[in-house]
Design an enzyme around this catalytic site. Structure first.
Site, PDB file in Angstrom:
ATOM      1  N   LYS A   1      32.152  30.060  29.819  1.00 34.02           N
ATOM      2  CA  LYS A   1      32.779  29.107  30.756  1.00 34.02           C
ATOM      3  C   LYS A   1      32.029  27.770  30.723  1.00 34.02           C
ATOM      4  O   LYS A   1      31.498  27.397  29.672  1.00 34.02           O
ATOM      5  CB  LYS A   1      32.854  29.723  32.160  1.00 34.02           C
ATOM      6  CG  LYS A   1      33.522  31.106  32.142  1.00 34.02           C
ATOM      7  CD  LYS A   1      33.873  31.648  33.481  1.00 34.02           C
ATOM      8  CE  LYS A   1      34.533  33.007  33.314  1.00 34.02           C
ATOM      9  NZ  LYS A   1      34.996  33.595  34.552  1.00 34.02           N
TER      10      LYS A   1
ATOM     11  N   GLU B   1      42.522  40.597  32.725  1.00 35.72           N
ATOM     12  CA  GLU B   1      41.493  40.158  33.662  1.00 35.72           C
ATOM     13  C   GLU B   1      42.106  40.012  35.057  1.00 35.72           C
ATOM     14  O   GLU B   1      42.705  38.966  35.366  1.00 35.72           O
ATOM     15  CB  GLU B   1      40.913  38.803  33.228  1.00 35.72           C
ATOM     16  CG  GLU B   1      40.262  38.827  31.870  1.00 35.72           C
ATOM     17  CD  GLU B   1      39.203  37.731  31.750  1.00 35.72           C
ATOM     18  OE1 GLU B   1      38.061  38.067  31.436  1.00 35.72           O
ATOM     19  OE2 GLU B   1      39.516  36.553  31.998  1.00 35.72           O
TER      20      GLU B   1
ATOM     21  N   SER C   1      33.919  40.958  36.258  1.00 36.36           N
ATOM     22  CA  SER C   1      32.690  41.558  36.791  1.00 36.36           C
ATOM     23  C   SER C   1      32.216  42.764  35.987  1.00 36.36           C
ATOM     24  O   SER C   1      31.688  43.734  36.550  1.00 36.36           O
ATOM     25  CB  SER C   1      32.857  41.927  38.274  1.00 36.36           C
ATOM     26  OG  SER C   1      33.105  40.760  39.036  1.00 36.36           O
TER      27      SER C   1
END
Ligand code: 13P
Length: 255
Positions: free
Chosen positions: A11, A169, A215
């Site tokens: 990211k 996701e 996560s």
């Protein structure tokens, strides 16, 4: 046998120096301990790509970008094209991440356009899909993911699917510490594979790599990867820490 993949999505983290340092240390690790059945991918920010590409000397880590432009070239200030990405030595690009869908209003038709350009530039696409919390709670999650895949991917021809990886996701699991249970991941991956089977046939569906993201960390990775339709992971936060990322790759190797 399907390809197993663990991909790190950095990211908008890591300045240039930090990024190179992380890439070099991962490369060194995977030089000494080459993964045997898992493709390891790292996806740093655009400006790191060319230097990270040079730094990855082992041949055991592939490189990807996190996004690409929806146009091939020209007067699009600030954009980075798929062919530019490919020219750095990167082989993959993430398209349709929920952060792009949410914060940059990227819709299904734009994502399909980006996917086509990426494939034409010789990149493999990690195409993301996933529902938000409310959709999970009201039971529309299977329908939401179906729509994302139908609109974003199903205009593609059969041959194109050879270069597509899907990442499921669930948005409520991204960066929240709330992971989908292995059962939740498995049932959605099975659903996705079923959609692809219906559209493109069994051979393509059986070959399709489907990653879980949200996560994922060293303590839950093995459990999630143990499910038959979960072929690997797209890792955010934990991919910024060498030891955690390596541990997740090892969890994939061992399951
Ligand atoms: P986290 O692993 O930080 O939840 O992020 C997942 C993700 O969005 C990967 O693309």
């Amino acid at each position: 046998m399907r390809k197993k993949i663990v991909a790190g999505n950095w990211k908008m983290n890591m300045n240039y120096e930090e990024g190179i340092e992380l890439a070099v240390s991962l490369d060194k690790y995977f030089t000494d301990k080459a993964p045997s059945g898992t493709e390891v991918i790292i996806c740093p920010p655009f400006i790191h790509l060319a230097a990270v590409s040079q730094a990855l000397k082992s041949g055991n880590i592939a490189l990807g970008a996190q996004n690409c432009a929806s146009e091939a070239s020209g007067a699009f200030t600030g954009e980075v094209s798929a062919s530019m990405i490919s020219s750095t030595g990167a082989e993959y690009v993430i398209i349709g991440h929920s952060e792009r869908r949410t914060f940059y209003n990227e819709d299904d038709s734009l994502l399909n356009k980006k996917t086509i350009l990426a494939l034409e530039s010789g990149l493999k696409v990690i195409f993301c899909c996933g529902e938000i919390k409310e959709q999970r709670e009201n039971g529309s999650h299977f329908e939401v993911v179906k729509r994302q895949i139908e609109k974003g991917l199903f205009p593609l021809g059969k041959e194109a699917m050879e270069n597509i990886i899907i990442a499921y996701e669930p948005v409520w699991a991204i960066g929240t510490g709330l992971t989908a249970t292995p059962d939740q991941a498995q049932e959605m991956h099975l659903h996705i594979r079923g959609l692809v089977r219906e559209k493109y046939g069994t051979e393509i569906a059986d070959k399709l790599t489907i990653l879980y993201g949200g996560s994922c960390n060293p303590s839950n990775a093995a459990d999630i990867f143990s499910r038959p339709d979960v072929d690997g992971g797209l890792i955010g936060g934990a991919s910024l820490r060498k030891d955690d990322f390596v541990a997740i790759v090892e969890a994939r190797e061992q399951t």
